[in-house]
Design a protein around this motif. Structure first.
Motif, PDB file in Angstrom:
ATOM      1  N   ASP A   1       0.929  -1.137   0.124  1.00 34.72           N
ATOM      2  CA  ASP A   1       0.032   0.059   0.076  1.00 34.72           C
ATOM      3  C   ASP A   1       0.888   1.315  -0.018  1.00 34.72           C
ATOM      4  O   ASP A   1       1.217   1.698   1.131  1.00 34.72           O
ATOM      5  N   ASP A   2       1.121   1.705  -1.129  1.00 30.92           N
ATOM      6  CA  ASP A   2       1.916   3.072  -1.409  1.00 30.92           C
ATOM      7  C   ASP A   2       3.228   3.015  -0.316  1.00 30.92           C
ATOM      8  O   ASP A   2       3.457   3.696   0.414  1.00 30.92           O
ATOM      9  N   VAL A   3       3.989   2.065  -0.692  1.00 27.45           N
ATOM     10  CA  VAL A   3       5.330   1.759  -0.172  1.00 27.45           C
ATOM     11  C   VAL A   3       6.427   2.895  -0.671  1.00 27.45           C
ATOM     12  O   VAL A   3       6.627   2.630  -1.962  1.00 27.45           O
ATOM     13  N   ASN A   4       7.109   3.745   0.039  1.00 26.11           N
ATOM     14  CA  ASN A   4       8.180   4.492  -0.190  1.00 26.11           C
ATOM     15  C   ASN A   4       9.455   4.004   0.537  1.00 26.11           C
ATOM     16  O   ASN A   4       9.276   3.712   1.800  1.00 26.11           O
ATOM     17  N   LEU A   5      10.348   3.569  -0.219  1.00 25.69           N
ATOM     18  CA  LEU A   5      11.784   2.933   0.467  1.00 25.69           C
ATOM     19  C   LEU A   5      12.802   3.341  -0.341  1.00 25.69           C
ATOM     20  O   LEU A   5      12.712   3.303  -1.539  1.00 25.69           O
ATOM     21  N   GLU A   6      13.888   3.848   0.514  1.00 28.15           N
ATOM     22  CA  GLU A   6      15.092   3.903  -0.271  1.00 28.15           C
ATOM     23  C   GLU A   6      16.348   2.979   0.426  1.00 28.15           C
ATOM     24  O   GLU A   6      16.460   3.349   1.448  1.00 28.15           O
ATOM     25  N   VAL A   7      16.809   2.179  -0.325  1.00 31.05           N
ATOM     26  CA  VAL A   7      17.971   1.185   0.105  1.00 31.05           C
ATOM     27  C   VAL A   7      19.124   1.599  -0.329  1.00 31.05           C
ATOM     28  O   VAL A   7      19.166   1.872  -1.581  1.00 31.05           O
ATOM     29  N   ARG A   8      20.031   1.978   0.665  1.00 30.23           N
ATOM     30  CA  ARG A   8      21.348   2.591   0.106  1.00 30.23           C
ATOM     31  C   ARG A   8      22.224   1.504  -0.496  1.00 30.23           C
ATOM     32  O   ARG A   8      21.957   0.188  -0.473  1.00 30.23           O
TER      33      ARG A   8
END
Ligand SMILES: Nc1ncnc2c1ncn2[C@@H]1O[C@H](COP(=O)(O)OP(=O)(O)OP(=O)(O)O)[C@@H](O)[C@H]1O
Ligand SMILES: [Mg+2]
Length: 365
Positions: free
Chosen positions: A24-31
């Motif tokens: 459900d509308d996932v925002n994610l930044e994996v470095r």
């Protein structure tokens, strides 16, 4: 190597019984180079998220980037990711050497390079002596290592791992946990690792994204999640035994939390914060490791109560108190002698207490 970025990623499955919003509308930044763990209960959307990154599932909406490249329309094999599943299937008729070499063979690597890389990987995973065996001649842990070998032999940009240790027995899991963490750091490959086991998440992750019902409810380092859980869900999910959660009402006149059989005096600041946010129904949280129990009278005790059950754990003891309907757990050193039925004072050190808004579940003070 590469970073991985999810922008408002959503996945709706259409089933005969209606729509299921899995993510459900996932925002994610994996470095780049990071070991990120997706942690959450069964059905919260972990596998679906991973499968969308791998390209095995198409997002209903949103964007997925690997490095700077938008990969939504890119075929799985062109994404340069390697996935390790919970039920890793090893080709039963093949020898370990050929299983590990397989991803290179189908990409037509030269024979010498294949041999060199298989040797390197086998050395790294300590399975050199198993190269001529077939899967059924291996233990679970050895099979797991072969599956990892097959994933890393190609040096992909990103590793995606879906509960890769869950089929192993408890002892082997602890060993593999450490080995996998070391391996990831040595290779420096960005890794997204799915588990519902909070201990695995805490011990392995650089950062953890806690998921619930398709959403990320908190993202942070293991320490941040442990010391500053953003809401009751994270607070209850991380830590063992789980945090004590006690329902209370604010008694404004007395600056007191009335929690039935237990009363907690607020410090003035906490009282102000609750009032300023209009929160009167509160969940008081305190970890069992932080609950103190005292024999002598303590004016600051939240309650005086008989011990309900004692659970010796070896180096420590879990002491359970039952106050009305509420169970309070304290973890104490094993050398303190306690017995069921004894009456003790229960103390909540103020700097260890979390106050959550009962309505929203969010941390307030
Ligand atoms: N192919 C599918 N069709 C319909 N619903 C699906 C499908 N795959 C997953 N779901 C639903 O989407 C939700 C998320 O599933 P997902 O497999 O991502 O959960 P998970 O977090 O990996 O859980 P677990 O820890 O049990 O593996 C669940 O409600 C599941 O029933
Ligand atoms: Mg899953």
């Amino acid at each position: 190597m590469a970073s991985v970025r999810l922008v408002k990623v959503r996945k709706i499955f259409h089933t005969p019984r209606g729509e299921v919003t899995a993510v459900d509308d996932v925002n994610l930044e994996v470095r780049d180079g990071e070991f990120l763990v997706l942690l959450g209960p069964s059905g919260c959307g972990k596998t679906t998220t991973l499968r969308m990154i791998a390209g095995l599932e198409t997002p209903t909406s949103g964007e997925i980037y690997i490095g700077d490249r938008l990969v939504n329309d890119l075929h799985p094999k062109d994404r340069d990711v390697a996935m390790v599943f919970q039920n890793y299937a090893l080709y039963p008729h093949m020898r370990v050497r050929d299983i590990i070499a397989f991803p290179l063979k189908i990409r037509k690597y030269p024979q010498e390079e294949i041999e060199r890389r298989v040797r390197e990987v086998a050395e790294m995973l300590k399975i050199e002596h198993l190269l001529d065996r077939r899967p059924r001649e291996l233990s679970g842990g050895e099979q797991q290592r072969v599956a990892l070998g097959r994933a890393i032999v190609r040096r992909p940009k990103v590793f995606l791992m879906d509960e890769p240790l869950s089929n192993l027995d408890a002892k082997l899991r602890v060993v593999m946990r450490a080995e996998l963490k070391k391996l990831q750091k040595n290779l420096g490959v960005t890794t997204i690792y799915v588990t519902h086991d909070q201990v695995e998440a805490m011990t392995m992750a650089d950062r953890i994204a806690v998921m619930n019902k398709g959403r990320i409810v908190q993202l942070g380092t293991p320490k941040e999640l442990f010391t500053r859980p953003a809401n009751t869900f994270v607070a209850g999910f991380i830590g063992s035994p789980p945090m004590n959660m006690i329902e209370c009402s604010l008694d404004e006149g007395k600056n007191l939390l009335d929690c039935g059989a237990l009363k907690y005096r607020l410090d003035p600041d906490a009282g102000l914060t609750l009032r300023s946010k209009g929160v009167t129904e509160v969940i008081l949280g305190i970890r069992p490791q932080h609950v103190l129990i005292e024999r002598g009278k303590r004016p600051d005790a939240v309650a005086q109560a008989p011990i309900y059950v004692v659970e010796p754990m070896g180096t420590e003891t879990i002491v359970n108190f039952k106050l009305g309907e509420t169970m309070i757990r304290a973890v104490i050193p094993a050398d303190i002698d306690v017995e069921a039925g004894e009456v003790w004072n229960i103390v909540f050190p103020r700097d260890r207490v979390y106050l959550f808004d009962k309505k929203s579940g969010e941390l307030v003070a």
